[in-house]
Motif scaffolding. Sequence first.
Motif, short mmCIF file in Angstrom:
data_model
loop_
_atom_site.label_atom_id
_atom_site.label_comp_id
_atom_site.label_asym_id
_atom_site.label_seq_id
_atom_site.Cartn_x
_atom_site.Cartn_y
_atom_site.Cartn_z
N LYS A 69 -8.69 13.49 8.84
CA LYS A 69 -9.90 13.94 8.14
C LYS A 69 -10.89 12.81 7.93
O LYS A 69 -12.06 13.05 7.61
CB LYS A 69 -9.54 14.58 6.81
N PHE A 70 -10.44 11.56 8.12
CA PHE A 70 -11.34 10.40 8.06
C PHE A 70 -11.68 9.89 9.46
O PHE A 70 -12.41 8.91 9.58
CB PHE A 70 -10.69 9.26 7.26
N GLY A 71 -11.11 10.51 10.49
CA GLY A 71 -11.28 10.01 11.85
C GLY A 71 -10.38 8.83 12.14
O GLY A 71 -10.68 7.99 13.00
N LEU A 72 -9.25 8.74 11.42
CA LEU A 72 -8.33 7.62 11.54
C LEU A 72 -6.96 8.07 12.01
O LEU A 72 -6.58 9.23 11.87
CB LEU A 72 -8.19 6.91 10.18
N ASP A 73 -6.22 7.12 12.57
CA ASP A 73 -4.81 7.32 12.91
C ASP A 73 -4.01 6.43 11.97
O ASP A 73 -4.03 5.21 12.09
CB ASP A 73 -4.56 6.94 14.36
N VAL A 74 -3.32 7.04 11.00
CA VAL A 74 -2.69 6.29 9.91
C VAL A 74 -1.19 6.13 10.13
O VAL A 74 -0.49 7.08 10.49
CB VAL A 74 -2.95 6.98 8.56
N THR A 75 -0.71 4.91 9.91
CA THR A 75 0.72 4.58 9.90
C THR A 75 1.08 4.09 8.51
O THR A 75 0.39 3.21 7.97
CB THR A 75 1.05 3.49 10.94
N TYR A 76 2.13 4.62 7.91
CA TYR A 76 2.55 4.20 6.57
C TYR A 76 3.62 3.12 6.69
O TYR A 76 4.58 3.25 7.46
CB TYR A 76 3.06 5.40 5.77
N ILE A 77 3.44 2.06 5.90
CA ILE A 77 4.34 0.90 5.94
C ILE A 77 4.89 0.70 4.53
O ILE A 77 4.16 0.28 3.63
CB ILE A 77 3.59 -0.36 6.41
N PRO A 78 6.17 1.02 4.30
CA PRO A 78 6.71 0.89 2.94
C PRO A 78 6.95 -0.57 2.55
O PRO A 78 7.42 -1.37 3.35
CB PRO A 78 8.03 1.66 3.01
N GLN A 79 6.60 -0.88 1.31
CA GLN A 79 6.87 -2.20 0.73
C GLN A 79 7.82 -2.00 -0.44
O GLN A 79 7.53 -1.25 -1.37
CB GLN A 79 5.57 -2.86 0.27
N GLU A 80 8.95 -2.64 -0.42
CA GLU A 80 10.02 -2.38 -1.39
C GLU A 80 9.60 -2.70 -2.82
O GLU A 80 10.08 -2.09 -3.78
CB GLU A 80 11.26 -3.21 -1.03
N ALA A 81 8.69 -3.65 -2.97
CA ALA A 81 8.19 -4.04 -4.29
C ALA A 81 6.86 -4.75 -4.06
O ALA A 81 6.60 -5.26 -2.96
CB ALA A 81 9.17 -4.96 -5.01
N PRO A 82 5.98 -4.81 -5.07
CA PRO A 82 4.70 -5.52 -4.92
C PRO A 82 4.92 -7.03 -4.90
O PRO A 82 4.78 -7.71 -5.91
CB PRO A 82 3.88 -5.07 -6.14
N LEU A 83 5.25 -7.56 -3.73
CA LEU A 83 5.63 -8.96 -3.58
C LEU A 83 4.50 -9.84 -3.07
O LEU A 83 4.76 -10.96 -2.62
CB LEU A 83 6.85 -9.06 -2.65
N GLY A 84 3.27 -9.36 -3.15
CA GLY A 84 2.14 -10.20 -2.79
C GLY A 84 1.42 -9.70 -1.55
O GLY A 84 1.99 -9.01 -0.70
N LEU A 85 0.13 -10.08 -1.46
CA LEU A 85 -0.68 -9.64 -0.32
C LEU A 85 -0.19 -10.25 0.99
O LEU A 85 -0.21 -9.60 2.03
CB LEU A 85 -2.14 -10.02 -0.55
N ALA A 86 0.24 -11.51 0.94
CA ALA A 86 0.75 -12.14 2.16
C ALA A 86 2.06 -11.48 2.61
O ALA A 86 2.33 -11.39 3.80
CB ALA A 86 0.95 -13.64 1.93
N HIS A 87 2.84 -11.00 1.64
CA HIS A 87 4.07 -10.27 1.99
C HIS A 87 3.72 -8.97 2.71
O HIS A 87 4.42 -8.57 3.65
CB HIS A 87 4.88 -9.97 0.72
N ALA A 88 2.63 -8.33 2.30
CA ALA A 88 2.19 -7.11 2.99
C ALA A 88 1.85 -7.40 4.45
O ALA A 88 2.17 -6.61 5.35
CB ALA A 88 0.99 -6.51 2.27
#
Length: 355
Positions: A69-88
């Motif tokens: 609906k946004f014109g995007l192809d989305v992939t979900y990436i699970p993060q076990e805990a909020p361990l930082g932006l660099a961890h993402a």
Amino acid sequence: MKALVLSGGAGTRMRPLTHTTAKQLVPVANKPVLFYGLEAIAQAGITDVGIIVGETAAEIEEAVGDGSKFGLDVTYIPQEAPLGLAHAVLISRKFLGDEDFVMYLGDNFIVGGITELVDHFLSDRPDAQILLTHVPNPTVFGVAELDDAGNVARVEEKSPHPRSDLAIVGVYLFSPAVHEAVRAIEPSRRGELEITHAIQWLIDERRDVRSTTISGYWKDTGNVVDMLEVNRSVLETLEPRIEGEVDEESQIIGRVWIEEGASVRGSRVVGPAVIGRGTVISDSYIGAYTSVSEDCRVENSEIEFSIVLRDSSIKGVRRVEASLIGRNVTVTPAPAVPHAHRLLLGDHSEVQISS
């Protein structure tokens, strides 16, 4: 070029609202904050998007879907805990591959989008490019220090004694060089892999790190005050639309959007304001900079400069302002309590009571 959107944070500054709602889905002008970022990414010509999700993954996935609906192809990436932006970035290596990418914090709001920024990055191809803006309270942000030539000399994360007032905005552009940086750094004192540390590593390694200082509107919508301010900013651009029902006894003044299926009866609505579909406003006053979401009821009440989420009810309340009201909330007057003064007075006392 790909995009990495971070939507896994716990939203502690927005509690208790975020105990039950993902902070990225709190609406601004009746549209989730996250959607503004996804639309900006699509407008920049990027279609392949990875979304970092955490404990609110199910809610994010239900809202965004496959991204079509946004014109995007989305992939979900699970993060076990909020361990930082660099961890993402670290856990997204397989998705990102060896492509350049923009990293967008899902609770940030930038007026004007990111198209021009993306175009400049693809044209010049630095190793990293960050957005900066002057702020009055730099201690609560990551900040950057520029040298005399305007180059990024140092970045630091939420220092009690920041070297500048240039806050790092939540949009970053990276070449594949950042993958080496996030593997090289260690967790900070708060146990997170900080993106500022990864950027500093690139600077120390004499990689090409550039910055753009923006003067336009930007907010990190991590608290109620900023949410209300972003809501005000978006409503300022509202085009008036009356798609719902407004009876002859009601007044609609200024830029007001009454969505289809909404009903306004015997009320006064002063814009900019938006009334969601299925909502009923009766014998009430809706003031400027107010967003009332879908399927709400406002009866015999006054509300201004506020956000009301879906399925909520405000009845018989004289005045509500500067408020963020969650889903399925009921607001009513408190029971009447007898007014009395309880006194213990010594001899020869003199008391004046204003009744």
